[in-house]
Design a protein around this motif. Structure first.
Motif, short mmCIF file in Angstrom:
data_model
loop_
_atom_site.label_atom_id
_atom_site.label_comp_id
_atom_site.label_asym_id
_atom_site.label_seq_id
_atom_site.Cartn_x
_atom_site.Cartn_y
_atom_site.Cartn_z
N VAL A 164 0.83 -1.21 0.00
CA VAL A 164 0.00 0.00 0.00
C VAL A 164 0.87 1.26 0.00
O VAL A 164 1.80 1.39 0.80
CB VAL A 164 -0.94 0.00 1.23
CG1 VAL A 164 -1.69 1.32 1.34
CG2 VAL A 164 -1.93 -1.16 1.13
N ALA A 165 0.56 2.20 -0.90
CA ALA A 165 1.33 3.44 -1.03
C ALA A 165 0.61 4.59 -0.33
O ALA A 165 0.19 5.56 -0.95
CB ALA A 165 1.57 3.77 -2.50
N MET A 166 0.45 4.45 0.99
CA MET A 166 -0.24 5.46 1.77
C MET A 166 0.60 5.89 2.97
O MET A 166 0.09 6.42 3.94
CB MET A 166 -1.59 4.92 2.26
CG MET A 166 -2.62 4.78 1.17
SD MET A 166 -4.11 3.85 1.64
CE MET A 166 -4.22 4.14 3.37
N ARG A 167 1.90 5.69 2.89
CA ARG A 167 2.76 6.12 3.98
C ARG A 167 2.82 7.64 4.00
O ARG A 167 2.63 8.31 2.98
CB ARG A 167 4.15 5.53 3.82
CG ARG A 167 4.20 4.03 4.03
CD ARG A 167 5.64 3.53 3.94
NE ARG A 167 5.71 2.09 4.19
CZ ARG A 167 5.80 1.54 5.39
NH1 ARG A 167 5.83 2.30 6.47
NH2 ARG A 167 5.88 0.23 5.52
N LEU A 168 3.10 8.18 5.16
CA LEU A 168 3.19 9.64 5.26
C LEU A 168 4.21 10.20 4.28
O LEU A 168 4.04 11.30 3.74
CB LEU A 168 3.56 10.03 6.69
CG LEU A 168 2.47 9.77 7.73
CD1 LEU A 168 3.05 9.89 9.14
CD2 LEU A 168 1.29 10.72 7.54
N ASP A 169 5.25 9.43 4.00
CA ASP A 169 6.25 9.91 3.05
C ASP A 169 5.73 9.93 1.63
O ASP A 169 6.35 10.52 0.73
CB ASP A 169 7.51 9.04 3.13
CG ASP A 169 8.73 9.73 2.55
OD1 ASP A 169 8.83 10.97 2.64
OD2 ASP A 169 9.59 9.04 1.97
N ASP A 170 4.57 9.29 1.37
CA ASP A 170 3.95 9.32 0.04
C ASP A 170 3.13 10.60 -0.17
O ASP A 170 2.65 10.83 -1.29
CB ASP A 170 3.04 8.11 -0.16
CG ASP A 170 3.81 6.80 -0.22
OD1 ASP A 170 4.88 6.79 -0.85
OD2 ASP A 170 3.35 5.79 0.37
N LYS A 252 -7.53 6.13 3.96
CA LYS A 252 -8.50 5.19 4.52
C LYS A 252 -8.19 3.80 3.96
O LYS A 252 -7.14 3.26 4.25
CB LYS A 252 -9.91 5.66 4.18
CG LYS A 252 -10.05 6.17 2.75
CD LYS A 252 -11.25 7.03 2.51
CE LYS A 252 -11.21 7.60 1.09
NZ LYS A 252 -12.28 8.54 0.83
N ARG A 253 -9.11 3.14 3.27
CA ARG A 253 -8.96 1.93 2.47
C ARG A 253 -8.65 0.64 3.24
O ARG A 253 -9.50 -0.23 3.26
CB ARG A 253 -7.95 2.16 1.33
CG ARG A 253 -8.39 3.31 0.43
CD ARG A 253 -7.35 3.74 -0.58
NE ARG A 253 -7.59 5.14 -0.92
CZ ARG A 253 -8.46 5.55 -1.82
NH1 ARG A 253 -9.16 4.67 -2.52
NH2 ARG A 253 -8.67 6.83 -2.05
N PRO A 254 -7.47 0.44 3.85
CA PRO A 254 -7.27 -0.82 4.59
C PRO A 254 -8.26 -0.94 5.76
O PRO A 254 -8.67 0.05 6.35
CB PRO A 254 -5.82 -0.71 5.08
CG PRO A 254 -5.17 0.25 4.15
CD PRO A 254 -6.24 1.24 3.81
N MET A 255 -8.61 -2.17 6.10
CA MET A 255 -9.62 -2.43 7.12
C MET A 255 -8.99 -2.45 8.51
O MET A 255 -9.02 -3.45 9.22
CB MET A 255 -10.36 -3.73 6.83
CG MET A 255 -11.67 -3.88 7.59
SD MET A 255 -12.56 -5.34 7.03
CE MET A 255 -13.89 -5.40 8.23
N PHE A 256 -8.40 -1.33 8.89
CA PHE A 256 -7.91 -1.12 10.24
C PHE A 256 -8.95 -0.29 11.00
O PHE A 256 -9.68 0.50 10.39
CB PHE A 256 -6.56 -0.40 10.21
CG PHE A 256 -5.42 -1.29 9.80
CD1 PHE A 256 -4.39 -1.57 10.70
CD2 PHE A 256 -5.35 -1.85 8.55
CE1 PHE A 256 -3.33 -2.39 10.33
CE2 PHE A 256 -4.30 -2.67 8.16
CZ PHE A 256 -3.29 -2.95 9.07
#
Length: 380
Positions: A164-170, A252-256
């Motif tokens: 998943v490309a949702m890291r803060l650095d992204d 959002k997206r991942p089910m956390f």
């Protein structure tokens, strides 16, 4: 099906037919066609009546339907000719101010002898988080606490999660509104750079959310001032939760839990005791049935909806057979920006089980990449 649409219609996405295309996701008229006998009819904000069947939202944003229009962009400084900015005047208004002023216009124009339904949907907290300049100076960078899991490296998690490309650095230049300082460049400075981006991301996100909260306050004040508060059901919610640096992510997206759970606050002095707290698990498919029952209409008026009214729970009643688990599906597999995997998931009070089936549905805008299926369990 996007969560906001499910709130209004009631079925899970696979029961809602749609035309081809990634973005054409508005719900369509249920089979059977018209409103149930005795159901209230709805008017448009310009005062003209329009009969709308449950789930038939198609065309509500078209110009021929008066002032109920789709406002351009998630918070951009643009407005239509007839928009008035917050506080009056002739200058351009931000989206949150436009939504609020149009909502108050609707309340001013309504027939006081008839019930009303007003849906106020704010988009300001959406990416790229462009706050109103009046919030300049609030939530300044460097003052915002970081979540405990901001440094999560996802070690031990599935390969689907690690892609998943949702890291803060992204977060991009458009997101954080200023270039990264040269001294924070380089892979070895990733953690410091992520913290730097987090502060600017959260600064703008919190300012946008503040605009929504101020708008809600204006509308609640209006209800109080016009003696409508006691018998008006007000619901404050959102389409989903959000990752605010949790697990090192944004979006959002991942089910956390941080992104899967939704805020849901209700005020109805004549119908629900103040301070009521519902401990049972409710889901977005339950909202449409609840609204129908609150309006005196049987939830069977939406024959394809799959939810149950939780109005008895709000009234403090015990429902013995209330479900102990919730289901969710994310279908937009490997989109080109976030690369989140497609999955099915089940959430109980203690655990979440996610099956990453990792395959796109052949919809435009969804990657054809197919990855190996994976399953993972997350403790709640």
């Amino acid at each position: 099906m996007p969560r906001p649409n499910i709130l209004l219609v009631g079925p899970h996405r696979h029961l809602q037919p749609r035309e081809p295309g990634l973005l054409d996701l508005l719900p369509v008229r249920p089979r059977g066609g018209d409103l149930p006998r005795g159901a209230p009819r709805r008017g448009l904000p310009d005062g003209r009546p329009r009969q709308v069947a449950p789930g038939d939202l198609r065309g509500l944003a078209a110009p021929q339907h008066g002032r109920l229009v789709d406002l351009p962009g998630p918070g951009r400084l643009r407005r239509s000719r007839d928009d008035r900015p917050r506080g009056g005047g002739d200058g351009p208004g931000l989206r949150d101010g436009q939504v609020t002023s149009r909502s108050i216009d609707f309340l001013d124009r309504r027939d006081p002898e008839r019930p009303f339904c007003l849906l106020v949907h704010h988009k300001a907290p959406h990416r790229p988080w462009i706050p109103d300049p009046r919030y300049e100076g609030r939530y300044t960078e460097g003052t915002i606490p970081e979540p405990e899991t901001i440094a999560d490296d996802h070690a031990g998690r599935s390969a689907s999660v690690r892609r998943v490309a949702m890291r803060l650095d992204d977060l991009t230049l458009t997101d954080v509104k200023e270039p990264v300082p040269p001294e924070l460049e380089g892979e070895e400075r990733c953690a410091e750079r992520s913290s730097w981006k987090y502060q600017r991301y959260m600064r703008d996100h919190l300012r946008c959310v503040q605009a929504v909260e101020d708008s809600v306050g204006e509308l609640l004040d209006y209800l109080d001032e016009h003696d409508l508060a006691e018998n008006t059901l007000v619901i404050y919610t959102s389409g989903q939760g959000f990752l605010l640096g949790d697990h090192g992510w944004f979006d959002k997206r991942p089910m956390f839990d941080e992104s899967f759970t939704m805020p849901f606050v209700v005020r109805w002095p004549d119908g629900i005791p103040a301070g009521t707290r519902v401990e049972e698990m409710v889901t977005n498919v339950d909202v449409a049935a609840t609204l129908l029952e609150a309006a005196g209409i049987s939830p069977t008026a939406l024959p394809e909806q799959q939810g149950r009214s939780f109005l008895p729970l709000l009234r403090g009643e015990r429902v013995e057979d209330w479900p102990e688990a919730g289901y969710y599906r994310y279908w937009e597999h490997d989109d080109p920006e976030h690369h989140a995997p497609a999955y099915y998931g089940v959430r109980t009070r203690t655990h979440t089980y996610v099956h990453y089936y990792n395959d796109g549905p052949g919809t435009p805008g969804v990657a054809p990449l197919t990855c190996p299926c994976e399953g993972s369990t997350i403790a709640a």
